[in-house]
Motif scaffolding. Sequence first.
Motif, PDB file in Angstrom:
ATOM      1  N   PRO A  75       0.824  -1.225   0.000  1.00 57.25           N
ATOM      2  CA  PRO A  75       0.000   0.000   0.000  1.00 57.25           C
ATOM      3  C   PRO A  75       0.852   1.267   0.000  1.00 57.25           C
ATOM      4  O   PRO A  75       0.497   2.256  -0.649  1.00 57.25           O
ATOM      5  CB  PRO A  75      -0.821  -0.141   1.292  1.00 57.25           C
ATOM      6  N   LEU A  76       1.978   1.238   0.689  1.00 56.95           N
ATOM      7  CA  LEU A  76       2.833   2.422   0.754  1.00 56.95           C
ATOM      8  C   LEU A  76       3.435   2.746  -0.611  1.00 56.95           C
ATOM      9  O   LEU A  76       3.414   3.899  -1.064  1.00 56.95           O
ATOM     10  CB  LEU A  76       3.950   2.201   1.783  1.00 56.95           C
ATOM     11  N   ARG A  77       3.954   1.723  -1.284  1.00 57.57           N
ATOM     12  CA  ARG A  77       4.550   1.960  -2.599  1.00 57.57           C
ATOM     13  C   ARG A  77       3.484   2.355  -3.614  1.00 57.57           C
ATOM     14  O   ARG A  77       3.711   3.205  -4.481  1.00 57.57           O
ATOM     15  CB  ARG A  77       5.293   0.700  -3.064  1.00 57.57           C
ATOM     16  N   ARG A  78       2.312   1.740  -3.493  1.00 53.63           N
ATOM     17  CA  ARG A  78       1.222   2.103  -4.407  1.00 53.63           C
ATOM     18  C   ARG A  78       0.851   3.579  -4.227  1.00 53.63           C
ATOM     19  O   ARG A  78       0.644   4.307  -5.199  1.00 53.63           O
ATOM     20  CB  ARG A  78       0.009   1.215  -4.112  1.00 53.63           C
ATOM     21  N   ARG A  79       0.764   4.010  -2.969  1.00 49.50           N
ATOM     22  CA  ARG A  79       0.417   5.405  -2.699  1.00 49.50           C
ATOM     23  C   ARG A  79       1.500   6.344  -3.245  1.00 49.50           C
ATOM     24  O   ARG A  79       1.197   7.418  -3.783  1.00 49.50           O
ATOM     25  CB  ARG A  79       0.242   5.576  -1.184  1.00 49.50           C
ATOM     26  N   TYR A  80       2.744   5.922  -3.109  1.00 50.44           N
ATOM     27  CA  TYR A  80       3.833   6.769  -3.590  1.00 50.44           C
ATOM     28  C   TYR A  80       3.736   6.945  -5.108  1.00 50.44           C
ATOM     29  O   TYR A  80       3.876   8.068  -5.631  1.00 50.44           O
ATOM     30  CB  TYR A  80       5.174   6.142  -3.215  1.00 50.44           C
ATOM     31  N   TYR A  81       3.482   5.852  -5.824  1.00 47.40           N
ATOM     32  CA  TYR A  81       3.352   5.967  -7.291  1.00 47.40           C
ATOM     33  C   TYR A  81       2.150   6.837  -7.666  1.00 47.40           C
ATOM     34  O   TYR A  81       2.197   7.597  -8.640  1.00 47.40           O
ATOM     35  CB  TYR A  81       3.221   4.573  -7.906  1.00 47.40           C
ATOM     36  N   LEU A  82       1.089   6.742  -6.899  1.00 52.38           N
ATOM     37  CA  LEU A  82      -0.083   7.584  -7.189  1.00 52.38           C
ATOM     38  C   LEU A  82       0.245   9.063  -6.984  1.00 52.38           C
ATOM     39  O   LEU A  82      -0.218   9.924  -7.740  1.00 52.38           O
ATOM     40  CB  LEU A  82      -1.254   7.162  -6.287  1.00 52.38           C
ATOM     41  N   GLU A  83       1.038   9.344  -5.964  1.00 48.69           N
ATOM     42  CA  GLU A  83       1.449  10.735  -5.739  1.00 48.69           C
ATOM     43  C   GLU A  83       2.312  11.235  -6.892  1.00 48.69           C
ATOM     44  O   GLU A  83       2.212  12.404  -7.305  1.00 48.69           O
ATOM     45  CB  GLU A  83       2.203  10.832  -4.416  1.00 48.69           C
ATOM     46  N   LEU A  84       3.152  10.361  -7.421  1.00 49.70           N
ATOM     47  CA  LEU A  84       3.961  10.751  -8.583  1.00 49.70           C
ATOM     48  C   LEU A  84       3.068  11.040  -9.793  1.00 49.70           C
ATOM     49  O   LEU A  84       3.329  11.984 -10.553  1.00 49.70           O
ATOM     50  CB  LEU A  84       4.956   9.640  -8.916  1.00 49.70           C
ATOM     51  N   CYS A  85       2.019  10.236  -9.948  1.00 51.91           N
ATOM     52  CA  CYS A  85       1.082  10.473 -11.066  1.00 51.91           C
ATOM     53  C   CYS A  85       0.408  11.835 -10.905  1.00 51.91           C
ATOM     54  O   CYS A  85       0.214  12.576 -11.871  1.00 51.91           O
ATOM     55  CB  CYS A  85       0.016   9.375 -11.096  1.00 51.91           C
ATOM     56  N   ALA A  86       0.031  12.147  -9.671  1.00 54.12           N
ATOM     57  CA  ALA A  86      -0.670  13.409  -9.425  1.00 54.12           C
ATOM     58  C   ALA A  86       0.243  14.605  -9.664  1.00 54.12           C
ATOM     59  O   ALA A  86      -0.207  15.681 -10.074  1.00 54.12           O
ATOM     60  CB  ALA A  86      -1.197  13.426  -7.984  1.00 54.12           C
ATOM     61  N   ASP A  87       1.554  14.398  -9.398  1.00 57.92           N
ATOM     62  CA  ASP A  87       2.505  15.512  -9.568  1.00 57.92           C
ATOM     63  C   ASP A  87       2.958  15.694 -11.013  1.00 57.92           C
ATOM     64  O   ASP A  87       3.560  16.721 -11.355  1.00 57.92           O
ATOM     65  CB  ASP A  87       3.743  15.269  -8.692  1.00 57.92           C
ATOM     66  N   ALA A  88       2.712  14.664 -11.838  1.00 60.43           N
ATOM     67  CA  ALA A  88       3.215  14.709 -13.221  1.00 60.43           C
ATOM     68  C   ALA A  88       2.470  15.772 -14.041  1.00 60.43           C
ATOM     69  O   ALA A  88       1.302  16.042 -13.822  1.00 60.43           O
ATOM     70  CB  ALA A  88       3.065  13.340 -13.859  1.00 60.43           C
TER      71      ALA A  88
END
Length: 245
Positions: free
Chosen positions: A232-245
């Motif tokens: 869940p932590l890594r998934r959330r991190y990738y989602l944050e990267l998507c939001a920042d892109a």
Amino acid sequence: MEHLEAGALLAAWEAGLASDDRGRALLLHGLARPGAGAGELLSVPVGRRDAELFAVRRALFGAELEVRADCAECGEEMEFSFDAAGLGTDGPGATQDGTVRIEEGEWTVEFRLPTPDDLAAAGTVPGDRARAALLARCVVRAERGGGPVTGPDLPEPVQRRIAAASEASDPLADVTLNVACPACGKATRAELDIASYLWAELDAWARDTLLDVHLLATAYGWSEPEILALSPLRRRYYLELCADA
């Protein structure tokens, strides 16, 4: 509870969408007993089943529950926390196979604790006959004055004794909270149905998880199993990267 991985949870949720409350409780109980068939699950006493559902809930979402209820006195909507960490032990009076023995006057009765199957069957008869139907299913043996009795019409004191012994032996069959209303100060009772509560949480979790899968699959081209395998932590991190892109 290491078997409670995302794929199994999503499979249970998907099957439960097309089911009713009873079917969903059965699916959730299956998460507590992987590999168990419907016959085994439906033969577990209601309180013991709910103890296992509380264990699943603690493993998935923690021990603290947020409960909502309306005050029976003034109608105020209440929300409070309930710590379920201590729930989940067997009652003191039941034998390993779930049978209980009581004595009342000249009567000796042995009965088994009601199961979800018993409650469902009793629920199909008119309300004024439901208790008799439940007793007919659950009484294993009855004696009066030392002699066996077949199909007994048990006296009211014996029925009350059975009800009390059943509650003491399977206390989680009915979890009712006494809450003081912050508006009027009166105490009100709130029933906690762990099967319905857990299903609502699983439903919200599944929808959020599938949204995560959709977003990550769109952004990275990963498959659903690959995304679910992420913590869940890594998934959330990738989602944050998507939001920042």
